[in-house]
Design a protein around this motif. Structure first.
Motif, short mmCIF file in Angstrom:
data_model
loop_
_atom_site.label_atom_id
_atom_site.label_comp_id
_atom_site.label_asym_id
_atom_site.label_seq_id
_atom_site.Cartn_x
_atom_site.Cartn_y
_atom_site.Cartn_z
N PRO A 114 0.82 -1.21 0.00
CA PRO A 114 0.00 0.00 0.00
C PRO A 114 0.85 1.25 0.00
O PRO A 114 2.04 1.23 0.35
N ARG A 115 0.25 2.34 -0.41
CA ARG A 115 0.90 3.64 -0.35
C ARG A 115 0.09 4.56 0.53
O ARG A 115 -1.12 4.41 0.65
N LEU A 129 -6.54 -1.89 -0.79
CA LEU A 129 -7.24 -2.60 -1.86
C LEU A 129 -6.86 -2.08 -3.23
O LEU A 129 -6.77 -2.84 -4.19
N ASP A 130 -6.65 -0.77 -3.35
CA ASP A 130 -6.30 -0.15 -4.63
C ASP A 130 -5.30 0.96 -4.34
O ASP A 130 -5.66 2.14 -4.27
N PRO A 131 -4.02 0.60 -4.13
CA PRO A 131 -3.03 1.59 -3.67
C PRO A 131 -2.81 2.77 -4.62
O PRO A 131 -2.28 3.79 -4.19
N LEU A 132 -3.22 2.66 -5.87
CA LEU A 132 -2.99 3.74 -6.82
C LEU A 132 -4.21 4.65 -6.98
O LEU A 132 -4.17 5.60 -7.74
N ARG A 133 -5.26 4.35 -6.25
CA ARG A 133 -6.49 5.15 -6.41
C ARG A 133 -6.32 6.55 -5.82
O ARG A 133 -5.68 6.74 -4.81
N TYR A 134 -6.91 7.52 -6.50
CA TYR A 134 -7.02 8.86 -5.94
C TYR A 134 -8.33 8.94 -5.19
O TYR A 134 -9.36 8.46 -5.67
#
Length: 252
Positions: A114-115, A129-134
């Motif tokens: 994760p980020r 779940l979606d580390p690149l989501r904004y």
């Protein structure tokens, strides 16, 4: 020379919480938490996350308008309140407890690391779940960043919103202590980079500065809010259910 142990969420002090057994004192504790929560950066970050996790419902706008109305629409935990949350829920001496026995899942592939992103001063977001989501809300939260930012009480970074499947905690019954341990595990796995020794101290300070933790589980449609008090005791003092309408808030 012995190595310093890796950062982790602190052992939860085994201290009685008589205020949770007394309805009048419990009301004071929960009222104080909710008042601070809906007037904080972590509330704004929660709105941003809900907008991204449940697109099309307009939750950020809805809840921005209804923040003051939460006092009137919030249910006290009882049989009906448990039904509204969608999982069996009861009260212990540290707040609310959630039974996920029927929601346990098979082990999945290891997720990508994760980020952490910092949409507002005073809060950060971890999406497992979606580390690149904004997480876009009014005000424009920033996108995810790879580098941990220095986090301390003096900078106002005192809350984290974590998007995760609560069933992944691998605990059938989640009380305040288990939720705090799971949050600590996620924060450490996100901020600590073994290749960068300086992240060890940054991660430890981030954990120590946390005063509020919000979990959002899109699969369950469930949100759980923790308060970490001055002696580092976690208490689950608010939860909410999101489906297709306005979120249903429940308190001890």
């Amino acid at each position: 020379m012995s190595k310093e142990p890796p950062p982790s969420s602190e052992t939860v002090p085994d201290v009685p919480r008589p205020e949770m057994d007394d309805p009048a004192r419990r009301k004071v504790v929960v009222d104080s938490f909710v008042a601070g929560f809906v007037d904080s950066a972590i509330w704004q970050a929660t709105l941003a996350v809900l907008e991204g996790a449940f697109p099309g419902l307009g939750l950020a706008t809805m809840l921005s308008r209804r923040a003051d109305d939460l006092w009137r629409t919030m249910d006290t935990l009882d049989r009906a309140g448990s039904v509204k949350l969608g999982v069996p829920t009861w009260l212990d001496d540290a707040g609310m407890v959630f039974d996920l026995s029927a929601r346990q899942r098979e082990e999945d592939e290891a997720p990508s690391r994760p980020r952490a992103s910092w949409p507002y001063a005073g809060a950060f977001v971890i999406d497992t779940l979606d580390p690149l989501r904004y997480h876009r809300a009014v005000g424009g939260p920033l996108g995810p960043r790879d580098q941990p930012r220095e986090t301390s009480a003096s900078t106002g970074d005192t809350g984290v919103v974590i998007v995760a499947e609560l069933a992944a905690a691998k605990t059938r019954v989640l009380d305040s202590a288990e939720l705090w341990r799971y949050a600590g595990k996620i924060v450490v796995s996100t901020l600590l980079d073994p290749a960068r020794p300086e992240t060890r101290g940054q991660t430890r300070r981030a954990l120590r500065a946390l005063q509020r933790v919000v979990f959002v589980d899109p699969k369950l449609g469930l949100g759980v809010c923790l308060q970490i008090d001055v002696v580092r005791r976690p208490r689950c003092l608010l939860a909410f259910r999101v489906d297709v309408g306005a979120p249903q808030f429940v308190r001890p």
